[in-house]
Design an enzyme around this catalytic site. Structure first.
Site, short mmCIF file in Angstrom:
data_model
loop_
_atom_site.label_atom_id
_atom_site.label_comp_id
_atom_site.label_asym_id
_atom_site.label_seq_id
_atom_site.Cartn_x
_atom_site.Cartn_y
_atom_site.Cartn_z
N HIS A 82 72.39 49.07 67.06
CA HIS A 82 72.03 50.30 68.21
C HIS A 82 70.67 50.53 68.21
CE1 HIS A 82 76.64 51.20 68.41
NE2 HIS A 82 76.37 49.97 68.62
N GLU A 84 69.44 53.64 67.98
CA GLU A 84 69.01 54.63 66.95
C GLU A 84 68.74 54.07 65.37
OE1 GLU A 84 72.36 56.26 69.74
OE2 GLU A 84 71.83 54.64 69.17
N CYS A 110 76.82 56.93 68.98
CA CYS A 110 78.25 56.60 68.42
C CYS A 110 78.42 57.34 67.02
CB CYS A 110 78.47 55.32 68.37
SG CYS A 110 77.58 54.41 67.02
N CYS A 113 76.02 55.81 64.44
CA CYS A 113 74.63 56.11 64.58
C CYS A 113 74.43 57.80 64.31
CB CYS A 113 74.03 56.03 65.99
SG CYS A 113 73.75 54.16 66.19
#
Length: 153
Positions: A82, A84, A110, A113
């Site tokens: 992801h 992040e 999410c 993260c």
């Protein structure tokens, strides 16, 4: 003399996150993240396959999409890191402390993260768009992180 409309710092950094998202190779959602400390960009990231590995479009598509997995679920089936995660990894790889920093993300983090953001010492999360992960929102709130929506929900 013409008045120049300068973006606020928050608008400026969020636009960087939006631009960063354009590098995404994800077939489902393009996400960008920018980590900022003392009004300086420390790291950025977008969602996509790990460095040097094939992207989903090169492998015939997204496994989660093929299996009908709803957004926000079964992240372990996703080939991508992801945005992040990539930004936090980039900061670490460059030896940049992000303790006390802020992160600007095009979509709400999410749960995975969110936990990384908390443990990385990031103190404020700026978000442009929502994401269907109530557990992530709850854990960020419980950890005392400031969350600010800068875009449309």
């Amino acid at each position: 003399m013409t008045d120049i409309k300068r973006p606020s710092w928050d608008e400026y950094f969020m636009e960087m996150a939006v631009l960063t998202a354009k590098r995404s190779t994800c077939l489902r959602r393009h996400v960008g993240a920018v980590i900022v400390k003392d009004k300086h960009v420390v790291a950025s990231g977008y969602n996509g396959a790990p460095t040097g590995l094939s992207h989903c479009d090169e492998l015939g598509g997204c496994l989660r999409q093929q299996l009908g997995v709803p957004s926000g679920q079964r992240h372990e089936l996703c080939r991508a890191l992801h945005a992040e995660q990539n930004a936090i990894i980039q900061a670490a790889a460059q030896g940049n402390s992000i303790d006390g920093a802020a992160i600007y993300v095009t979509h709400h983090p999410c749960i995975i993260c969110a936990k990384m953001i908390i443990n990385a010492g990031i103190k404020k999360v700026y978000i442009k768009d929502s994401y269907p992960d109530e557990m992530a929102a709850d854990i960020l709130k419980e950890a005392g992180l400031e969350i600010e929506m800068l875009g449309e929900e």
